[in-house]
Design a protein around this motif. Structure first.
Motif, PDB file in Angstrom:
ATOM      1  N   THR A  93     -27.752  27.072 -68.538  1.00 44.86           N
ATOM      2  CA  THR A  93     -26.616  27.945 -68.252  1.00 44.86           C
ATOM      3  C   THR A  93     -27.111  29.383 -68.290  1.00 44.86           C
ATOM      4  OG1 THR A  93     -25.087  26.371 -69.244  1.00 44.86           O
ATOM      5  CG2 THR A  93     -24.302  28.642 -68.976  1.00 44.86           C
ATOM      6  N   VAL A  94     -26.919  30.074 -67.172  1.00 43.51           N
ATOM      7  CA  VAL A  94     -27.381  31.458 -67.055  1.00 43.51           C
ATOM      8  C   VAL A  94     -26.172  32.365 -66.861  1.00 43.51           C
ATOM      9  CG1 VAL A  94     -28.897  33.070 -65.822  1.00 43.51           C
ATOM     10  CG2 VAL A  94     -29.517  30.640 -65.962  1.00 43.51           C
ATOM     11  N   SER A  95     -26.159  33.461 -67.587  1.00 41.43           N
ATOM     12  CA  SER A  95     -25.137  34.495 -67.415  1.00 41.43           C
ATOM     13  C   SER A  95     -25.840  35.843 -67.467  1.00 41.43           C
ATOM     14  CB  SER A  95     -24.066  34.393 -68.503  1.00 41.43           C
ATOM     15  OG  SER A  95     -24.645  34.563 -69.775  1.00 41.43           O
ATOM     16  N   GLY A  96     -25.097  36.889 -67.162  1.00 45.69           N
ATOM     17  CA  GLY A  96     -25.720  38.203 -67.150  1.00 45.69           C
ATOM     18  C   GLY A  96     -24.730  39.306 -67.426  1.00 45.69           C
ATOM     19  N   VAL A  97     -25.285  40.478 -67.653  1.00 43.11           N
ATOM     20  CA  VAL A  97     -24.479  41.678 -67.838  1.00 43.11           C
ATOM     21  C   VAL A  97     -25.233  42.842 -67.201  1.00 43.11           C
ATOM     22  CG1 VAL A  97     -25.447  42.184 -70.139  1.00 43.11           C
ATOM     23  CG2 VAL A  97     -23.199  43.054 -69.514  1.00 43.11           C
ATOM     24  N   VAL A  98     -24.493  43.717 -66.532  1.00 43.95           N
ATOM     25  CA  VAL A  98     -25.098  44.923 -65.958  1.00 43.95           C
ATOM     26  C   VAL A  98     -25.399  45.852 -67.123  1.00 43.95           C
ATOM     27  CG1 VAL A  98     -24.801  46.878 -64.404  1.00 43.95           C
ATOM     28  CG2 VAL A  98     -23.867  44.632 -63.778  1.00 43.95           C
ATOM     29  N   GLU A  99     -26.666  46.068 -67.356  1.00 42.90           N
ATOM     30  CA  GLU A  99     -27.111  46.830 -68.520  1.00 42.90           C
ATOM     31  C   GLU A  99     -27.250  48.323 -68.217  1.00 42.90           C
ATOM     32  OE1 GLU A  99     -31.214  46.087 -70.153  1.00 42.90           O
ATOM     33  OE2 GLU A  99     -30.000  45.172 -71.733  1.00 42.90           O
ATOM     34  N   GLU A 100     -27.606  48.632 -66.971  1.00 42.96           N
ATOM     35  CA  GLU A 100     -27.872  50.029 -66.622  1.00 42.96           C
ATOM     36  C   GLU A 100     -27.745  50.213 -65.115  1.00 42.96           C
ATOM     37  OE1 GLU A 100     -31.560  53.175 -67.452  1.00 42.96           O
ATOM     38  OE2 GLU A 100     -31.729  51.091 -68.099  1.00 42.96           O
TER      39      GLU A 100
ATOM     40  N   LEU B 101     -21.335  39.157 -65.799  1.00 41.70           N
ATOM     41  CA  LEU B 101     -21.424  38.305 -64.620  1.00 41.70           C
ATOM     42  C   LEU B 101     -21.085  36.876 -65.041  1.00 41.70           C
ATOM     43  CD1 LEU B 101     -24.788  39.693 -63.202  1.00 41.70           C
ATOM     44  CD2 LEU B 101     -22.474  40.630 -62.980  1.00 41.70           C
ATOM     45  N   PRO B 102     -20.395  36.141 -64.190  1.00 39.26           N
ATOM     46  CA  PRO B 102     -19.976  34.786 -64.581  1.00 39.26           C
ATOM     47  C   PRO B 102     -21.163  33.864 -64.810  1.00 39.26           C
ATOM     48  CG  PRO B 102     -19.485  35.197 -62.264  1.00 39.26           C
ATOM     49  CD  PRO B 102     -19.971  36.488 -62.837  1.00 39.26           C
ATOM     50  N   ALA B 103     -21.025  32.991 -65.788  1.00 37.93           N
ATOM     51  CA  ALA B 103     -22.062  32.010 -66.093  1.00 37.93           C
ATOM     52  C   ALA B 103     -22.118  30.943 -64.999  1.00 37.93           C
ATOM     53  CB  ALA B 103     -21.776  31.351 -67.438  1.00 37.93           C
ATOM     54  N   VAL B 104     -23.332  30.460 -64.756  1.00 42.31           N
ATOM     55  CA  VAL B 104     -23.549  29.384 -63.789  1.00 42.31           C
ATOM     56  C   VAL B 104     -24.405  28.318 -64.470  1.00 42.31           C
ATOM     57  CG1 VAL B 104     -24.578  28.755 -61.568  1.00 42.31           C
ATOM     58  CG2 VAL B 104     -23.394  30.941 -61.800  1.00 42.31           C
ATOM     59  N   ASP B 105     -24.013  27.057 -64.284  1.00 42.32           N
ATOM     60  CA  ASP B 105     -24.773  25.929 -64.815  1.00 42.32           C
ATOM     61  C   ASP B 105     -25.712  25.382 -63.755  1.00 42.32           C
ATOM     62  OD1 ASP B 105     -23.446  26.026 -67.251  1.00 42.32           O
ATOM     63  OD2 ASP B 105     -21.974  24.502 -66.692  1.00 42.32           O
ATOM     64  N   TYR B 106     -26.968  25.177 -64.154  1.00 37.40           N
ATOM     65  CA  TYR B 106     -27.969  24.577 -63.278  1.00 37.40           C
ATOM     66  C   TYR B 106     -28.419  23.253 -63.908  1.00 37.40           C
ATOM     67  CZ  TYR B 106     -28.045  29.213 -61.244  1.00 37.40           C
ATOM     68  OH  TYR B 106     -27.676  30.394 -60.648  1.00 37.40           O
ATOM     69  N   PRO B 107     -28.031  22.119 -63.315  1.00 43.64           N
ATOM     70  CA  PRO B 107     -28.452  20.828 -63.859  1.00 43.64           C
ATOM     71  C   PRO B 107     -29.959  20.634 -63.659  1.00 43.64           C
ATOM     72  CG  PRO B 107     -27.163  20.516 -61.856  1.00 43.64           C
ATOM     73  CD  PRO B 107     -27.190  21.988 -62.135  1.00 43.64           C
ATOM     74  N   VAL B 108     -30.567  19.953 -64.614  1.00 42.36           N
ATOM     75  CA  VAL B 108     -31.998  19.649 -64.542  1.00 42.36           C
ATOM     76  C   VAL B 108     -32.162  18.155 -64.784  1.00 42.36           C
ATOM     77  CG1 VAL B 108     -34.298  20.183 -65.402  1.00 42.36           C
ATOM     78  CG2 VAL B 108     -32.477  21.897 -65.609  1.00 42.36           C
TER      79      VAL B 108
ATOM     80  N   MET C 168     -19.958  33.035 -57.331  1.00 40.30           N
ATOM     81  CA  MET C 168     -20.623  34.318 -57.323  1.00 40.30           C
ATOM     82  C   MET C 168     -20.325  35.032 -56.005  1.00 40.30           C
ATOM     83  SD  MET C 168     -22.948  34.933 -59.873  1.00 40.30           S
ATOM     84  CE  MET C 168     -24.102  34.160 -60.910  1.00 40.30           C
ATOM     85  N   THR C 169     -20.435  36.330 -56.038  1.00 43.40           N
ATOM     86  CA  THR C 169     -20.145  37.155 -54.874  1.00 43.40           C
ATOM     87  C   THR C 169     -21.255  37.029 -53.840  1.00 43.40           C
ATOM     88  OG1 THR C 169     -19.092  38.696 -56.393  1.00 43.40           O
ATOM     89  CG2 THR C 169     -19.566  39.509 -54.197  1.00 43.40           C
ATOM     90  N   ALA C 170     -20.891  37.043 -52.549  1.00 44.01           N
ATOM     91  CA  ALA C 170     -21.882  36.923 -51.492  1.00 44.01           C
ATOM     92  C   ALA C 170     -22.766  38.165 -51.428  1.00 44.01           C
ATOM     93  CB  ALA C 170     -21.199  36.687 -50.155  1.00 44.01           C
TER      94      ALA C 170
ATOM     95  N   TRP D 269     -26.339  36.145 -57.123  1.00 41.02           N
ATOM     96  CA  TRP D 269     -25.368  37.193 -57.440  1.00 41.02           C
ATOM     97  C   TRP D 269     -25.515  38.374 -56.486  1.00 41.02           C
ATOM     98  CZ3 TRP D 269     -26.490  42.162 -59.621  1.00 41.02           C
ATOM     99  CH2 TRP D 269     -25.335  42.925 -59.895  1.00 41.02           C
ATOM    100  N   ALA D 270     -26.735  38.821 -56.255  1.00 41.22           N
ATOM    101  CA  ALA D 270     -26.962  39.989 -55.405  1.00 41.22           C
ATOM    102  C   ALA D 270     -26.712  39.689 -53.928  1.00 41.22           C
ATOM    103  CB  ALA D 270     -28.388  40.510 -55.593  1.00 41.22           C
TER     104      ALA D 270
END
Length: 142
Positions: free
Chosen positions: A104-111, A16-23, A1-3, A74-75
């Protein structure tokens, strides 16, 4: 992800690229200590199964926190998240093995809003299940 993501560098519809978070079970025990939520469905397999669950399940707020972590990573600044909300749509089942579970979390800029703000729609899955629905964050970018 971007700094550090800049407002002028994002577009509506940008994925936005998906990221895996192990639990793992130990993560749930640590979360229970931090949150004060010691409900045994989150750490005791025998109890969880006795009340009809398939196994130990992650705390809903733990799952929500992984989405928040995704957005702040991401931000590039935790203070950039101005609003964040989700609905819980399924459980994160956490078996007691070396693999545990994965969110697994991903995102999209919606607005794109005024004042450098964007709305990011999130998708969070564990296995075949969507575990968060209507997940949205309003983020102020650099």
């Amino acid at each position: 992800m971007t700094a550090t993501v800049k407002y002028d560098e994002v577009e509506v519809g940008q994925e936005l690229p998906a990221v895996d978070y192990p639990v793992r079970r130990r993560d749930l025990v640590m979360y229970a200590g931090a949150s004060g939520d010691f409900n045994p469905i989150h750490w005791n397999e025998r109890f969880a199964k006795a009340v009809g669950l398939p196994d130990v399940i992650a705390h809903g707020m733990y799952t929500m926190a992984q989405g928040g972590r995704y957005v702040t990573d991401w931000a590039g600044d935790p203070a950039a998240v101005l609003d964040y909300g989700v609905r819980f749509s399924s459980m994160v089942v956490v078996p007691d093995d070396d693999q545990g579970a994965t969110i697994t979390v991903s995102g999209v800029v919606e607005e794109k809003l005024t004042d450098q703000r964007v709305v990011v729609a999130l998708t969070a899955r564990s296995g075949d299940a969507q575990v968060l629905s209507k997940a949205r964050a309003v983020v102020r970018l650099a």
